[in-house]
Design a protein around this motif. Structure first.
Motif, mmCIF file in Angstrom:
data_model
loop_
_atom_site.group_PDB
_atom_site.id
_atom_site.type_symbol
_atom_site.label_atom_id
_atom_site.label_comp_id
_atom_site.label_asym_id
_atom_site.label_seq_id
_atom_site.Cartn_x
_atom_site.Cartn_y
_atom_site.Cartn_z
ATOM 1 N N SER A 1 1.595 3.949 -2.684
ATOM 2 C CA SER A 1 0.936 5.539 -2.312
ATOM 3 C C SER A 1 2.197 7.063 -3.608
ATOM 4 O O SER A 1 2.256 7.310 -3.703
ATOM 5 N N TYR B 1 -4.950 0.961 -4.560
ATOM 6 C CA TYR B 1 -4.172 1.395 -2.807
ATOM 7 C C TYR B 1 -5.744 1.522 -2.783
ATOM 8 O O TYR B 1 -6.097 0.940 -1.347
ATOM 9 N N ASN B 2 -6.733 1.891 -2.964
ATOM 10 C CA ASN B 2 -7.955 2.131 -2.265
ATOM 11 C C ASN B 2 -8.792 0.365 -1.490
ATOM 12 O O ASN B 2 -9.056 0.494 -1.125
ATOM 13 N N TYR C 1 1.687 6.668 -6.564
ATOM 14 C CA TYR C 1 0.104 7.521 -7.101
ATOM 15 C C TYR C 1 1.699 9.313 -6.968
ATOM 16 O O TYR C 1 0.952 9.797 -8.002
ATOM 17 N N ASP C 2 2.522 9.306 -6.169
ATOM 18 C CA ASP C 2 2.559 10.748 -7.102
ATOM 19 C C ASP C 2 3.643 10.733 -6.802
ATOM 20 O O ASP C 2 4.398 12.054 -7.752
ATOM 21 N N LYS D 1 -1.738 6.686 -12.805
ATOM 22 C CA LYS D 1 -2.033 7.728 -11.743
ATOM 23 C C LYS D 1 -3.364 7.024 -11.275
ATOM 24 O O LYS D 1 -3.386 6.664 -9.931
ATOM 25 N N SER D 2 -4.318 6.870 -11.397
ATOM 26 C CA SER D 2 -5.827 6.615 -11.524
ATOM 27 C C SER D 2 -5.593 5.444 -11.219
ATOM 28 O O SER D 2 -6.324 4.522 -10.300
ATOM 29 N N ARG E 1 0.617 -1.254 -0.370
ATOM 30 C CA ARG E 1 -0.290 0.173 -0.544
ATOM 31 C C ARG E 1 1.186 1.339 -0.073
ATOM 32 O O ARG E 1 0.878 2.437 -0.893
ATOM 33 N N ALA F 1 -3.060 3.233 -9.930
ATOM 34 C CA ALA F 1 -2.375 3.336 -8.395
ATOM 35 C C ALA F 1 -3.351 3.219 -7.387
ATOM 36 O O ALA F 1 -3.464 2.981 -6.209
ATOM 37 N N GLU F 2 -3.964 4.883 -7.292
ATOM 38 C CA GLU F 2 -4.620 5.123 -6.581
ATOM 39 C C GLU F 2 -6.183 4.561 -6.290
ATOM 40 O O GLU F 2 -6.858 4.081 -5.244
ATOM 41 N N SER F 3 -6.955 3.042 -7.274
ATOM 42 C CA SER F 3 -7.208 2.684 -7.486
ATOM 43 C C SER F 3 -7.490 1.630 -6.531
ATOM 44 O O SER F 3 -8.122 0.561 -5.049
#
Length: 746
Positions: A511, A531-532, A514-515, A524-525, A507, A527-529
């Motif tokens: 993050s 991560y959640n 994502y950065d 990026k999208s 996780r 990685a965010e998905s």
């Protein structure tokens, strides 16, 4: 116009030329055959090949095709002459010295138990003509007399080899077939001076050849010395090929020249041997100096040696199978890299030749398959068994995957083989059945499918670029993500394990990704998905549950893949995993919840399952059930809609496998070990023998088997013995033939 009685001069010269060419070609074929069997070497070493150089891939050298026998078509367009048999007296004209010496050493060849054909007067040759009765009553063997069945004629062996030009008798020339006067002709011939002289010449020549005292003694000694040198060279070449083949290493490189870069493992090994071995050093030096005509380092020779090794290994395996008599076949089909369907043939049997009896599985060969239907596969199986000289009626077991063309009860291979051999009982692959059970579990509910989708998405994201891999490895140093296997479901334990024990690190890596993905909106999208998703307690609970499931199934699957695995241990393993899931159904959810909550607390994730709104689509739904569904907590809903569904699917699949195995236990269960056998009383033992005999009627005698097992019950040592150990005991006693058959089948 009447035919010519005598050949013209041109025809005689033409025939003489034909015979000379036939002899030369025949001599070359014999030399080639002997060399390929490491018995003789080429003698014409004084004529190096001008195109040899250092090139090991010269197709005009050791890789020449076998010499062909010239025919009349090759010379004058006349009728074809068949291949020559050097032991046919008709062909003993203008023989080379080497062939003549071989025939002299071999001596007269006499075939026994022939059916002699009758001539127009109903007369034929008789075996009694091979001997004559002397005046004192003794019988003398006419060793010199040979009968050639293809021409139905007799010849004098000695006179045919050493005949003079002036001898016009039929026995040393065209052969005698006058059966009416044969006794007088034979008696007249054996008393002639020329016959006695030729017989004396043969004896003297044979003795000289045996004692190596011929006129070409020095030449023969040189040939023998050169032969021994070649034998030593070929032994080293053969050992190099065997070493590389045994270790599954490639032989050839991009070049086929000695002492050149990228010339492959084989030539590299030859170069290494030449540094320490005098014989190979001399061989390499001769190649470089162009002193020899053949070097036997080309790729075709390598392939020929590999083929010889393979045939030798296959013959050894087939001998082991025949010694065991009874065997099982294991088949599996898969396309190769060229999308050609091929079937692997594996045979399982008891190795009786080893010092200690062992259950072995032998891979025999790949079979090209064009028709993948049950009939097509069965025909391929029948053909290969016939080629291998294995009896289809000796098959006592068949094991395949769960494809309909293999296990089908109506048109599959197992059904067709059972029609030919009812004793070839079918057992599905236990490991493949476990894989299918896992597949059914993963597709049993949407949440399970979604879970594996997230796992695969994680692998895809982190393997999409080198930079992202470095970020992952910096945060997760111990384990890396693995791609999900689409065929071997139990191998998904590696993919799940990397996430199960490193979820916080993964996780954190997401993050960082994502950065870092400033200009890559898609990554990026993603990685965010993800991560959640990893921050969802439902995912954390799922990863704990699936790790426990995959771990136990993978462990059992590895045990079932052992080549010495027997059906009794298979039943124990399947029964054990079935008991595990039944217990896991009652206790597993609570323990998984506790583990998932501890992981969530480390990650600062709220350890609660989300409340999902349920839509009741049926208007006339039972109000009591509706209230129960609405009153259930998120944990209870997850337990009933996810956990129970997955575990119940596993239990159902495992029970099906277990029931199939119990069928075999009913037939063979009393042979599992010494405790099973000794625990049976006389009535139970009799009943088990009846069941076994009804399945294998042609293999054992019912009463003898029962009597032998009763004695074995009382004579076995008072310790737990496996079926293999009991079979060793039975074979060493050498008085329980039916029991030996039963345990070999088991």
């Amino acid at each position: 116009m009447l035919p010519k009685k005598h050949l013209s001069g041109s025809e005689k010269r033409k025939r003489r030329k034909l015979v000379e060419e036939l002899n030369k070609s025949q001599q070359g074929a014999i030399d080639k055959f002997l060399i390929r069997n490491v018995d003789v070497v080429h003698e014409n070493l004084d004529h190096p090949n001008e195109n040899l150089g250092d090139d090991i891939d010269d197709s005009n050298l050791d890789d020449q095709s076998e010499p062909t026998i010239p025919t009349n078509n090759d010379i004058d367009g006349e009728e074809t002459i068949p291949s020559i048999d050097i032991y046919d007296p008709i062909n003993w004209t203008n023989l080379s010295n080497k062939i003549r010496d071989s025939i002299i050493k071999k001596g007269p060849i006499r075939e026994l138990n022939l059916d002699y054909p009758c001539d127009d007067n109903n007369r034929h040759f008789k075996y009694a003509y091979f001997s004559r009765k002397l005046n004192n009553g003794e019988i003398s063997d006419r060793k010199w007399l040979i009968y050639y069945k293809h021409a139905d004629k007799v010849f004098c062996f000695y006179c045919k080899l050493f005949k003079s030009i002036n001898n016009k008798s039929l026995l040393p020339n065209d052969g005698l077939s006058d059966w009416k006067h044969i006794i007088d002709r034979l008696k007249h011939h054996e008393n002639s001076n020329e016959h006695m002289n030729n017989m004396s010449t043969w004896n003297e020549t044979r003795i000289r050849l045996d004692n190596n005292e011929t006129i070409d003694k020095n030449l023969l000694e040189a040939i023998m010395k050169e032969k021994d040198r070649w034998r030593q060279v070929l032994v080293r070449i053969f050992s190099a090929v065997k070493c590389l083949a045994t270790h599954n290493l490639a032989l050839r490189g991009s070049h086929e020249k000695l002492y050149q870069d990228s010339n492959g493992n084989f030539l590299g090994l030859i170069e290494m041997i030449a540094e320490f071995d005098v014989i190979m050093q001399d061989h390499v030096k001769r190649i470089q100096n162009r002193d020899i005509h053949h070097h036997y380092l080309g790729h075709r020779i390598q392939n020929e040696l590999i083929s010889l090794l393979a045939n030798n290994v296959k013959c050894s395996i087939i001998k082991i199978i025949k010694d065991a008599k009874y065997f099982s076949i294991i088949l599996d089909c898969t396309p190769d890299i060229a999308h050609q369907e091929q079937m692997t043939l594996v045979v399982r049997c008891v190795n009786m030749s080893a010092k200690k009896l062992q259950i072995e599985e032998y891979f025999l060969e790949f079979l090209e398959v064009n028709d993948t239907s049950g009939l097509g596969l069965f025909n391929v199986l029948q053909n290969v068994l016939k080629c291998l000289d294995l009896n289809v009626h000796d098959i006592r077991g068949q094991g395949y995957e769960n494809g309909s063309n293999m296990k089908g009860k109506h048109q599959g291979v197992q059904k067709r083989l059972l029609e030919v051999n009812p004793s070839a009982l079918y057992m599905p692959c236990a490991c493949h059945s476990l894989n299918l059970a896992l597949s059914d579990m993963a597709h049993s509910c949407i949440r399970a499918t979604s879970f594996f989708g997230i796992v695969q998405h994680l692998y895809t994201l982190f393997s999409s670029s080198t930079k992202r891999w470095k970020i992952l490895l910096a945060n997760v140093p111990e384990l890396t993500l693995k791609c999900l296997s689409n065929t071997r479901w139990e191998r998904r334990i590696k993919s799940v394990k990397a996430i199960r024990f490193q979820t916080p690190q993964l996780r954190l890596a997401l993050s960082i990704l994502y950065d870092s993905c400033v200009n890559d909106a898609k990554s990026k999208s993603e990685a965010e998905s993800l991560y959640n998703a990893l921050g969802s307690f439902e995912f954390l609970l799922g990863i704990v549950i699936w790790y426990d499931i995959l771990f136990v199934i993978n462990m059992v699957s590895k045990k079932l893949q052992s080549k010495s695995m027997c059906i009794d241990i298979t039943i124990e393993q399947v029964q054990g995993i079935l008991s595990y899931f039944e217990k896991f159904r009652d206790e597993g959810f609570t323990s998984s919840m506790n583990i998932a909550k501890s992981i969530a607390l480390k990650m600062d994730v709220e350890p609660t399952l989300p409340t999902k709104r349920r839509v009741i689509r049926k208007r006339h739904f039972d109000e009591t059930n509706q209230d129960d569904e609405q009153n259930k907590s998120p944990e209870e809903l997850f337990k009933h809609e996810y956990f129970f569904v997955v575990v119940d699917m596993a239990i159902t699949s495992l029970k099906t496998i277990f029931e199939q195995l119990k069928t075999f236990e009913s037939i063979l269960g009393f042979l599992f070990d010494s405790n099973k056998l000794k625990s049976l009383d006389e009535n139970e033992l009799r009943g088990r023998c009846v069941t076994f005999h009804s399945t294998y009627t042609s293999d054992v005698d019912l009463n003898d088997l029962y009597s032998e097992l009763k004695v074995i019950q009382s004579t076995l040592p008072n310790k737990l013995m496996s079926a293999t150990e009991i079979l060793e005991f039975v074979i060493s006693a050498d008085c329980y033939p039916n029991a030996s058959i039963a345990y070999r089948i088991f």
